[in-house]
Design a protein around this motif. Structure first.
Motif, PDB file in Angstrom:
ATOM      1  N   LYS A 194       0.839  -1.198   0.000  1.00 30.81           N
ATOM      2  CA  LYS A 194       0.000   0.000   0.000  1.00 30.81           C
ATOM      3  C   LYS A 194       0.872   1.245   0.000  1.00 30.81           C
ATOM      4  N   PHE A 195       0.496   2.223  -0.841  1.00 27.77           N
ATOM      5  CA  PHE A 195       1.229   3.484  -0.935  1.00 27.77           C
ATOM      6  C   PHE A 195       0.215   4.615  -1.030  1.00 27.77           C
ATOM      7  N   CYS A 196       0.358   5.633  -0.173  1.00 30.81           N
ATOM      8  CA  CYS A 196      -0.623   6.713  -0.084  1.00 30.81           C
ATOM      9  C   CYS A 196       0.026   8.072  -0.347  1.00 30.81           C
ATOM     10  N   LEU A 197      -0.777   8.992  -0.906  1.00 27.65           N
ATOM     11  CA  LEU A 197      -0.316  10.337  -1.214  1.00 27.65           C
ATOM     12  C   LEU A 197      -1.268  11.361  -0.619  1.00 27.65           C
ATOM     13  N   PHE A 198      -0.728  12.548  -0.321  1.00 31.06           N
ATOM     14  CA  PHE A 198      -1.535  13.682   0.114  1.00 31.06           C
ATOM     15  C   PHE A 198      -0.886  14.939  -0.437  1.00 31.06           C
ATOM     16  N   GLY A 199      -1.695  15.915  -0.868  1.00 31.47           N
ATOM     17  CA  GLY A 199      -1.123  17.086  -1.513  1.00 31.47           C
ATOM     18  C   GLY A 199      -1.710  18.399  -1.027  1.00 31.47           C
ATOM     19  N   ASN A 200      -0.908  19.465  -1.140  1.00 35.54           N
ATOM     20  CA  ASN A 200      -1.337  20.843  -0.918  1.00 35.54           C
ATOM     21  C   ASN A 200      -1.226  21.618  -2.221  1.00 35.54           C
TER      22      ASN A 200
END
Length: 453
Positions: A194-200
């Protein structure tokens, strides 16, 4: 719809006439607590001849006979995910009786709503490497138009009934798994990571930060080639009605994690949300390859907790490796740090050269706590003979980085180089990095060889 590569064959409607495969039992009175109804499902090969598609190049379907069906469905009181043998009466195929397909009816009701969401047919009992031979396509997939009723199939089930449902299927080819509406790992049994991303998002470098809207496409390998395993998956940015704040959960992907090193190529595109309008919505803002070894650095070895890749677009921040802005003309290099001796100093080192701005980053999450770790770029291309020191990766105020109390070391420093210093660094693709246990440079606890990426 993209140009389709059609890999089905033996396409003909099989008239499915079902006979009861249940045991003799009394039928409960509808509406009482404990009432049930049973289901049997049949796999009907879709008739593509009516679509005029038999003239296309279609390889033969598997000659293996269907023997098992995997069925996933939901109903008012729960869900079912079961593998059931398939029977054949000389004319038709149908699922065998199984108490998993005795669906409970809610108390006080005479019916329950059922939704069949997944249906795969196998020639042998599914195992770790077993591929289906037939698959029912889903609504919204490239192949949904090749059946009359794509999944999900929704129907009402009455207490005491024995319902039979035809399910149209297509012959399966694993080269085009995504065109059926499933992710490849739904059908192809491989270990996953599992690989997760979050962005601004910032409209300007000195502007406020917004929760970014973005979409992601992922390929297997180190380039965007072939069919993606994920296509334009978009995060959901919503407003909290109580606070008025916009928020989003990290966007997570399950990726195949086979033996050896697996590589995945990501493209991240910016999107507008209800909170802001992006002038370049749909543009790829970050791209690049990441390995399963790099992803594993996001996991805490002791607790198993996972951090996520956090990027910022338009905010003036240099995004963390390994993903890069496709508009940057940057020389970038990566080295996998491999432990030497009894060390646990496994991680990655990244270098970038933008004009005369040289940045080095080292990430080693699992090593001795509170350990000072000298590190240097060495002159040779092989860890077998790293050669002399070309550049010390030290701290701006002197000394070398120290791991934190959990044994995690993250180092980052940028230099503005002279022409002579750039010449001293030379071709970074011919360099190695060594991490040492003490300031004397001995012993070496980890080494990595740089490659461009």
């Amino acid at each position: 719809m993209k140009n389709l590569k059609i890999y089905y064959a033996c396409i003909a409607i099989v008239a499915m006439l079902f006979t009861s495969c249940t045991q003799e039992e009394s039928t409960p009175r509808a509406g009482e607590d404990g009432d049930v109804a049973s289901i049997s499902l049949g796999a009907v090969l879709s008739d593509l001849d009516r679509q005029g598609l038999l003239k296309q190049a279609i390889p033969e379907c598997s000659e293996d006979a269907p023997a098992y069906a995997r069925i996933v469905l939901t109903h008012d009181l729960g869900a079912v995910d079961v593998v059931i043998p398939i029977n054949f009466d000389g004319t038709t195929f149908f699922t065998d009786y199984d108490d998993e397909l005795e669906i409970p009816i809610p108390a006080g009701e005479t019916t329950t709503s059922v939704s069949l969401t997944d249906f795969w047919v196998y020639a042998e009992e599914p195992g770790e490497t077993t591929m289906p031979i037939w698959v029912a396509p889903k609504e919204g997939s490239d192949y949904e138009n090749f059946v009359n009723d794509a999944l999900p199939l929704n129907f009402e089930l009455r207490a005491g009934s024995k319902k039979y449902v035809d399910v149209e299927v297509l012959c399966f080819d694993d080269r085009d798994v995504n065109l059926y509406g499933y992710q490849f790992f739904d059908l192809i049994p491989v270990p996953l990571i599992k690989f997760c991303l979050f962005g601004n998002f910032c409209p300007s470098e000195d502007g406020r930060h917004y929760v970014a809207g973005y979409s992601v496409t992922v390929w297997e390998g180190d380039a965007p080639e072939g069919d993606p395993i994920y296509t334009d998956v978009t995060n959901d940015v919503s407003m909290d009605e109580g606070t008025g704040d916009y928020y989003s959960d990290p966007l997570c992907f399950f990726l195949p994690d086979t033996e050896g090193t697996d590589t995945y190529y990501f493209e991240i595109s910016i999107a507008s949300t209800d909170e802001y309008e992006a002038d370049n919505a749909g543009e790829v803002i970050l791209e690049g390859s990441i390995t399963d070894d790099e992803i594993k650095l996001f996991y805490n070895e002791e607790t198993g907790a996972m951090d996520y890749y956090h990027f910022s677009y338009g905010c003036g921040d240099d995004n963390p490796p390994p993903f890069t802005d496709p508009n940057d003309t940057v020389e970038r290099y990566k080295a996998c740090l491999k432990e030497i001796g009894d060390s646990d100093a496994f991680g990655f080192s990244y270098l970038s050269l933008i004009g005369n701005e040289f940045t080095a980053q080292t990430w080693v999450p699992f090593m001795e706590p509170n350990a000072t770790t000298p590190q240097h770029i060495h002159e040779n291309a092989s860890c077998d003979d790293a050669g002399g020191v070309v550049w010390p990766l030290d701290l701006e105020g002197g000394g070398y980085p120290v791991s934190d109390g959990s044994g995690s070391l993250f180092y980052s420093r940028t230099w503005t180089l002279t022409a002579a210093q750039i010449a001293t660094l030379g071709n970074l693709e011919n360099r190695t990095i060594n991490l040492h246990e003490d300031a004397e440079g001995l012993p070496v606890i980890s080494c990595g060889e740089y490659d461009s990426y």
